[in-house]
Design a protein around this motif. Structure first.
Motif, short mmCIF file in Angstrom:
data_model
loop_
_atom_site.label_atom_id
_atom_site.label_comp_id
_atom_site.label_asym_id
_atom_site.label_seq_id
_atom_site.Cartn_x
_atom_site.Cartn_y
_atom_site.Cartn_z
N MET A 172 28.45 36.33 31.62
CA MET A 172 29.71 37.30 31.41
C MET A 172 29.57 38.73 31.82
O MET A 172 28.55 39.16 31.36
CB MET A 172 30.34 36.68 30.10
N GLY A 173 30.21 39.03 32.68
CA GLY A 173 30.18 40.39 33.19
C GLY A 173 30.65 41.51 32.01
O GLY A 173 31.24 41.07 30.99
N ASP A 174 29.97 42.79 32.06
CA ASP A 174 30.47 43.74 31.09
C ASP A 174 31.81 44.18 31.28
O ASP A 174 32.56 44.52 30.22
CB ASP A 174 29.63 44.91 31.49
N ASP A 175 32.38 43.79 32.54
CA ASP A 175 34.08 44.24 32.55
C ASP A 175 34.94 43.05 32.59
O ASP A 175 35.96 42.86 32.96
CB ASP A 175 34.05 45.08 33.89
N SER A 176 34.24 41.81 31.89
CA SER A 176 35.18 40.68 31.58
C SER A 176 35.72 40.41 30.06
O SER A 176 35.22 40.80 29.17
CB SER A 176 34.24 39.60 32.13
N ILE A 177 36.66 39.58 29.97
CA ILE A 177 37.28 39.30 28.70
C ILE A 177 37.49 37.98 28.61
O ILE A 177 37.95 37.13 29.91
CB ILE A 177 38.47 40.06 28.39
N THR A 211 44.77 45.58 39.20
CA THR A 211 45.09 46.87 38.72
C THR A 211 43.75 47.56 38.18
O THR A 211 43.77 48.74 38.41
CB THR A 211 46.42 46.70 37.92
N THR A 212 43.25 46.98 37.30
CA THR A 212 42.16 47.44 36.55
C THR A 212 40.77 47.10 36.97
O THR A 212 39.83 48.12 36.82
CB THR A 212 42.18 46.87 34.98
N GLY A 213 40.50 46.11 37.84
CA GLY A 213 39.28 45.56 38.40
C GLY A 213 38.46 44.81 37.01
O GLY A 213 37.32 44.33 37.38
N HIS A 214 39.24 44.48 35.88
CA HIS A 214 38.56 43.77 34.94
C HIS A 214 39.23 42.46 35.10
O HIS A 214 40.27 42.10 35.41
CB HIS A 214 39.05 44.51 33.58
N ARG A 251 52.58 31.46 35.25
CA ARG A 251 53.03 32.79 34.67
C ARG A 251 51.47 33.37 34.22
O ARG A 251 51.48 34.80 34.56
CB ARG A 251 54.04 32.50 33.59
N LEU A 252 50.87 32.79 33.66
CA LEU A 252 49.55 33.48 33.23
C LEU A 252 48.81 33.73 34.35
O LEU A 252 48.22 34.93 34.34
CB LEU A 252 48.94 32.49 32.61
N ASP A 253 48.66 32.88 35.43
CA ASP A 253 47.78 33.53 36.51
C ASP A 253 48.59 34.69 37.10
O ASP A 253 47.70 35.49 37.75
CB ASP A 253 48.02 32.25 37.60
N VAL A 254 49.83 34.78 37.41
CA VAL A 254 50.39 36.19 37.99
C VAL A 254 49.92 37.26 37.08
O VAL A 254 49.66 38.36 37.54
CB VAL A 254 51.95 35.92 37.75
N ARG A 255 50.04 37.20 35.82
CA ARG A 255 49.75 38.35 35.09
C ARG A 255 48.24 38.56 35.11
O ARG A 255 47.74 39.60 35.43
CB ARG A 255 49.87 38.14 33.66
N LEU A 256 47.25 37.65 35.05
CA LEU A 256 45.93 37.82 35.19
C LEU A 256 45.43 38.42 36.40
O LEU A 256 44.61 39.14 36.74
CB LEU A 256 45.01 36.23 34.76
N THR A 257 46.04 37.52 37.58
CA THR A 257 45.70 38.23 38.69
C THR A 257 46.11 39.90 38.76
O THR A 257 45.42 40.69 39.44
CB THR A 257 46.56 37.66 39.95
N ALA A 258 47.37 40.20 38.66
CA ALA A 258 47.85 41.69 38.68
C ALA A 258 47.09 42.47 37.66
O ALA A 258 46.75 43.42 38.24
CB ALA A 258 49.12 41.75 38.08
N PHE A 259 46.47 42.01 36.55
CA PHE A 259 45.56 42.70 35.62
C PHE A 259 44.26 43.11 36.41
O PHE A 259 43.71 43.96 36.35
CB PHE A 259 45.47 41.91 34.52
N GLU A 260 43.74 41.89 37.09
CA GLU A 260 42.27 42.38 37.63
C GLU A 260 42.60 43.21 38.96
O GLU A 260 41.60 44.21 39.14
CB GLU A 260 41.72 40.82 38.16
N MET A 274 49.22 40.74 25.30
CA MET A 274 48.76 41.74 24.41
C MET A 274 47.39 42.45 24.93
O MET A 274 47.02 43.64 24.71
CB MET A 274 48.61 41.41 22.93
N ILE A 275 46.46 41.51 25.01
CA ILE A 275 45.03 42.10 25.69
C ILE A 275 45.42 42.89 26.89
O ILE A 275 44.82 44.08 26.89
CB ILE A 275 44.42 40.85 26.10
N ILE A 276 46.09 42.38 27.76
CA ILE A 276 46.41 43.35 29.07
C ILE A 276 47.06 44.48 28.71
O ILE A 276 46.68 45.60 29.41
CB ILE A 276 47.34 42.39 30.04
N GLY A 277 48.26 44.41 27.76
CA GLY A 277 48.78 45.76 27.54
C GLY A 277 47.79 46.67 26.83
O GLY A 277 47.79 47.99 27.17
N LYS A 278 46.94 46.12 25.94
CA LYS A 278 46.18 47.05 25.03
C LYS A 278 44.81 47.79 25.92
O LYS A 278 44.82 48.93 26.27
CB LYS A 278 45.22 46.28 23.97
#
Length: 321
Positions: A250-255, A219-222, A208-217, A310-314
């Motif tokens: 760590m890149g400037d566009d990473s969390i 969509t946003t490139g982060h 589940r986490l991987d699906v969210r993190l992949t979609a986030f990256e 919440m990180i993704i949403g923010k």
């Protein structure tokens, strides 16, 4: 590809523990003999064992170290590069001729390219030996698929595994390696964007986490990486997270969401390019509202999922402004 040198024989040294122990035994025997007038039968064994310890665990390893480092200095080391494969734990068996007792030893086997390597954890020989390792806490954790560059010397003759004199491990990003102070430098190739070194996430939760993190990256490139560690090793979590991020560039566009479940602590580290979208105050709010309350209820996996959401949403909401 970013490579990090995790072992180099040039910065290695021969241990002094056994030679000092041998010297201590010799001194004990000498004091017993000449200071207290003990008989040779009671003092000479200490001296003999001390001399043997110095020769076997001091002089021989030193000679071995000198010949191997000299071969490296002469440019005799060969190099192989590629992903690690055929990694496995193995058990060696050797029968003592004098007693007939069978002795077993644990070691690691792996291959890079067409070259096979064996790592005996307690070996005194020169070269990488992963000293002090156990299966739970290896000094250096290797895994199949991990990019590696290995320098080696076939100094022990045909049929013997080569000596490793330098190891470079590769990672696609800063989140692909985790530094664990209680277990040296532990590297594991991250599957996706999650490195669960503390083994607290189930397969479904990781999926589940991987699906969210992949979609986030996408969509946003982060990039958002979730890393768990079994121990902070007494280091403040903020410094631990900073060391982890710095080590892998760590890149400037990473969390980074770092979680230490045994200490019930977590840390959100944000790259400079995202500080406006996720400032310190917002990161702390996510910690206080989503992560720490669930940690206090011993529901750490759910806290991780809630924090990542919440990180993704923010960040996503700030992207749309």
């Amino acid at each position: 590809m970013t490579y990090t040198t995790v072992y180099d024989i040039a910065s290695d040294s021969v241990g002094l523990w056994f030679p000092l122990l041998g010297l201590g035994l010799i001194l004990v025997g000498a004091v017993m003999k000449w200071r207290f007038g003990q008989s040779g039968w009671s003092s000479y064994p200490f001296i003999a064992i001390g001399i043997f310890t110095i020769l076997a665990a001091g002089a021989v390893p030193w000679w071995d170290y000198c010949r191997v480092t000299q071969a490296v200095a002469n440019g005799e080391a060969q190099r192989v590069e590629g992903p690690i494969h055929d990694w496995r734990m193995a058990r060696g068996r050797k029968k003592r001729q004098s007693t007939g007792v069978t002795l077993y030893s644990r070691y690691e086997h792996f291959a890079v390219g067409s070259v096979d390597f064996d790592i005996h954890w307690d070996a005194l020989e020169a070269g990488f030996a992963n000293r002090g390792s156990t299966e739970e806490k290896p000094t250096l954790r290797l895994a199949n698929g991990m990019p590696a560059r290995i320098w080696y010397l076939p100094v022990d003759g045909p049929g013997k595994p080569p000596r490793i004199v330098r190891i470079d491990l590769g990672a696609e990003s800063w989140a692909d390696a985790v530094r664990q102070p209680d277990a040296g430098i532990a590297f594991r190739l991250v599957q996706g964007r999650i490195s669960d070194e503390a083994n607290i996430l189930s397969a479904d939760q990781k999926a589940r986490l991987d699906v969210r993190l992949t979609a986030f990256e996408r969509t946003t490139g982060h990039r958002l990486a979730v890393v768990t560690t079994p121990s902070l090793g007494g280091i403040d979590i903020a410094r631990f997270a900073a060391q982890l991020a710095d080590r892998r560039g760590m890149g400037d566009d990473s969390i980074l969401l770092l979680v230490a479940p045994n200490e019930r602590q977590a840390r959100i580290t944000v790259g400079r390019g995202l500080e406006a979208r996720l400032p310190d105050a917002a990161a702390q709010e996510i910690m206080d509202m989503a992560i720490l309350p669930l940690f206090r209820r011993d529901d750490i996996p759910t806290g991780i999922e809630a924090g990542a959401s919440m990180i993704i949403g923010k960040v996503t909401s700030e992207e749309g402004k």
